[in-house]
Design a protein around this motif. Structure first.
Motif, PDB file in Angstrom:
ATOM      1  N   SER A 106       0.828  -1.216   0.000  1.00  0.00           N
ATOM      2  CA  SER A 106       0.000   0.000   0.000  1.00  0.00           C
ATOM      3  C   SER A 106       0.854   1.254   0.000  1.00  0.00           C
ATOM      4  O   SER A 106       0.518   2.250  -0.661  1.00  0.00           O
ATOM      5  CB  SER A 106      -0.920  -0.001   1.220  1.00  0.00           C
ATOM      6  OG  SER A 106      -1.850  -1.055   1.160  1.00  0.00           O
ATOM      7  N   GLY A 150       0.643   3.941  -2.826  1.00  0.00           N
ATOM      8  CA  GLY A 150       0.163   5.221  -2.312  1.00  0.00           C
ATOM      9  C   GLY A 150       1.126   6.351  -2.607  1.00  0.00           C
ATOM     10  O   GLY A 150       0.713   7.440  -3.050  1.00  0.00           O
ATOM     11  N   SER A 208       0.984   7.124  -6.270  1.00  0.00           N
ATOM     12  CA  SER A 208      -0.228   7.853  -6.654  1.00  0.00           C
ATOM     13  C   SER A 208      -0.135   9.328  -6.304  1.00  0.00           C
ATOM     14  O   SER A 208      -0.522  10.199  -7.092  1.00  0.00           O
ATOM     15  CB  SER A 208      -1.442   7.222  -5.976  1.00  0.00           C
ATOM     16  OG  SER A 208      -1.610   5.887  -6.394  1.00  0.00           O
ATOM     17  N   ASN A 209       0.389   9.631  -5.113  1.00  0.00           N
ATOM     18  CA  ASN A 209       0.519  11.037  -4.745  1.00  0.00           C
ATOM     19  C   ASN A 209       1.479  11.767  -5.671  1.00  0.00           C
ATOM     20  O   ASN A 209       1.203  12.879  -6.127  1.00  0.00           O
ATOM     21  CB  ASN A 209       0.975  11.166  -3.293  1.00  0.00           C
ATOM     22  CG  ASN A 209      -0.181  11.420  -2.359  1.00  0.00           C
ATOM     23  OD1 ASN A 209      -1.217  10.791  -2.473  1.00  0.00           O
ATOM     24  ND2 ASN A 209      -0.022  12.358  -1.437  1.00  0.00           N
ATOM     25  N   TYR A 262      -3.485  12.785   0.995  1.00  0.00           N
ATOM     26  CA  TYR A 262      -3.208  11.578   0.240  1.00  0.00           C
ATOM     27  C   TYR A 262      -4.313  11.343  -0.791  1.00  0.00           C
ATOM     28  O   TYR A 262      -5.470  11.710  -0.573  1.00  0.00           O
ATOM     29  CB  TYR A 262      -3.166  10.369   1.173  1.00  0.00           C
ATOM     30  CG  TYR A 262      -1.978  10.334   2.106  1.00  0.00           C
ATOM     31  CD1 TYR A 262      -0.679  10.247   1.618  1.00  0.00           C
ATOM     32  CD2 TYR A 262      -2.161  10.357   3.487  1.00  0.00           C
ATOM     33  CE1 TYR A 262       0.407  10.198   2.473  1.00  0.00           C
ATOM     34  CE2 TYR A 262      -1.084  10.306   4.355  1.00  0.00           C
ATOM     35  CZ  TYR A 262       0.195  10.222   3.845  1.00  0.00           C
ATOM     36  OH  TYR A 262       1.259  10.182   4.695  1.00  0.00           O
ATOM     37  N   ASP A 293      -7.329   2.912  -1.325  1.00  0.00           N
ATOM     38  CA  ASP A 293      -6.482   1.906  -0.700  1.00  0.00           C
ATOM     39  C   ASP A 293      -6.539   0.658  -1.558  1.00  0.00           C
ATOM     40  O   ASP A 293      -7.370   0.545  -2.468  1.00  0.00           O
ATOM     41  CB  ASP A 293      -6.946   1.611   0.735  1.00  0.00           C
ATOM     42  CG  ASP A 293      -5.822   1.048   1.594  1.00  0.00           C
ATOM     43  OD1 ASP A 293      -4.754   0.711   1.027  1.00  0.00           O
ATOM     44  OD2 ASP A 293      -6.010   0.934   2.816  1.00  0.00           O
TER      45      ASP A 293
END
Length: 364
Positions: A49, A53, A56-57, A66, A70
C-alpha cells in the motif's frame, strides 16, 4: 548526481520479497510482526500500500492530502480469489515496480503532499520513504520468525542521507537506521521511543523556489557534482559548494538542523538552479542566525537573490527561535550590499582590522 530512487525502490522490493519467500509456508494471519500490533499478513499489505500510495501522490501531484484510495489483496466483496502468501509477495513486487516506473517518469521538480514536517515531498523523498517502509517492515517480519535480516548498506544509507538529515551517522548504515526508527540500539545513544523522518524544506519566493539540500545532495555538491539539480551553465558557484561542505560536516557531527541548512535557488520558469542561500548554523540562544548567499554569474542582475532572501527572512523571522538575521559583506561588494538593503537589512557596523567588512541585520 544521477537520480537513484527508482533503482533503490526496486532493490528494496526485491530484498523484501527474498525474505518473504523464506517464510512463505508460515502462518502470516495469526503471527504478529516483531515489535508491531499488526499481523505479518497486514504488514505485507502495508508495504504494498505504501508503494502504490506514494506513487499515486507523486503521479497526481496531490497537494492537500493523500490520494483517497487503498488496495486490498483479500479478493472481492464475496471473498473470491483470496490471496495466499505467494500471491501477496507478487503484490509487493508489482507495487514496487509501479512505484519505480512512476519515479522514473516524474520530473525533478515534481512535489506532492506528505504530512510532515513541511507538507510535501519530492521524488527522492517519496523514494526514500518507500525504501524505508520496505526495509523496516521486512525487518519486523523477519523478527516474527526469528530470522536474521540485513539489507544492502547502500539502501539504508540512501534513506538516512535523504530523509533522516538530523541523525548523526553511526558505525554502519543499517544499525543506524534501526536506531533512528526505534528498532535498535547504538553505543552512546539513548534508545528512541518516537521518531519521524524529514523531507526537504521548500520556500516559495515567486520566480524562485528555495529547495533544501539533503546530506546526500550536499555530499555530491561538495565533491564537485550537481547535487541532483539542473544548474545554469556556469553554476554552481564556489560559495554553494563550500556551504554544502559545511552542511555535511554538521550532519556528520549530529548538529545539522535541515531547515537551517543550505537551499538551492531554482528558477521556476525552467527549473534551472541559479545559486545557493542559507544559514551558517542554527540560531544561538539570543535568536541570532547568520545568512549567506551566492549566484552563478549568468543569473546576476535579475533580482533573484533579493527575492529569495526576502522570502527566507520572512520565513525565519516568523519562527519563535529567530529574532535577528545577520549578514557580513565586503565593503566593495556593492551588488551584494544592494541585495541586503532591498531585502530589509540595515547596516549596523564594521568588521575587520580596516573595516573591510560591513555587518547588516534584519530583525522582526
Amino acid at each position: 548526481m544521477r537520480f537513484m530512487g527508482a533503482e533503490r525502490v526496486e532493490e528494496a522490493a526485491a530484498s523484501c520479497a527474498e525474505l518473504l519467500r523464506q517464510v512463505v509456508d508460515e502462518d502470516w494471519e495469526n503471527t504478529k510482526a516483531g515489535g508491531l500490533e499488526w499481523s505479518v499478513r497486514f504488514t505485507v499489505t502495508h508495504i504494498a500500500s505504501d508503494f502504490i500510495g506514494y506513487a499515486s501522490n507523486l503521479a497526481s501531484r496531490a497537494q492537500s492530502s493523500y490520494v483517497p484510495f487503498d488496495i486490498t489483496v483479500d479478493g472481492d466483496e464475496n471473498g473470491n480469489y483470496r490471496a495466499d502468501n505467494a500471491g501477496q509477495i507478487d503484490v509487493v513486487t508489482a507495487m514496487g515496480a509501479l512505484f519505480a516506473a512512476t519515479l522514473r517518469t516524474a520530473p525533478r521538480e515534481a512535489r506532492a503532499f506528505h504530512p510532515y514536517p513541511f507538507r510535501s515531498a519530492d521524488r527522492d523523498g517519496f523514494a526514500a520513504m518507500g525504501v524505508a517502509e520496505a526495509l523496516l517492515h521486512t525487518h519486523d517480519i523477519a523478527g516474527a520468525f526469528g530470522l536474521p535480516y540485513e539489507p544492502p548498506a547502500e539502501l539504508a544509507e540512501y534513506v538516512l542521507t535523504t530523509i533522516f538529515p538530523e541523525v548523526r551517522p553511526g558505525p554502519a548504515p543499517w544499525p543506524t537506521l534501526l536506531w533512528a526508527t526505534g528498532r535498535g540500539e547504538l553505543p552512546g545513544r539513548a534508545r528512541l521511543t518516537a521518531w519521524k523522518w524529514t523531507n526537504n524544506h521548500v520556500i516559495d519566493a515567486g520566480r524562485i523556489t528555495l529547495q533544501g539540500v539533503t546530506p546526500a545532495a550536499a555530499a555530491d555538491l561538495s565533491s564537485g557534482g550537481d547535487g541532483g539539480f539542473a544548474w545554469v551553465e556556469d553554476g554552481p558557484y564556489d560559495g554553494t559548494r563550500d556551504a554544502a561542505g559545511m552542511l555535511l560536516k554538521a550532519y556528520e557531527a549530529g548538529v545539522h538542523r535541515p531547515e537551517f541548512g543550505v537551499y538551492v535557488l531554482v528558477r521556476r520558469e525552467d527549473g534551472r538552479a541559479v545559486g545557493g542561500m542559507g544559514f551558517h548554523g542554527s540560531p544561538d540562544d539570543a535568536g541570532r542566525v547568520e545568512v549567506g548567499y551566492d549566484l552563478a554569474a549568468s543569473a546576476r542582475g535579475h533580482g533573484y537573490a533579493a527575492e529569495a532572501l526576502k522570502a527566507l527572512a520572512s520565513w525565519a523571522l516568523a519562527r519563535e527561535d529567530v529574532s535577528v538575521l545577520v549578514a557580513t559583506v565586503e565593503r566593495d561588494n556593492l551588488p551584494s550590499r544592494a541585495v541586503l538593503t532591498r531585502s530589509g537589512f540595515v547596516q549596523v557596523g564594521e568588521k575587520g582590522d580596516a573595516g573591510e567588512l560591513l555587518a547588516y541585520e534584519r530583525g522582526r
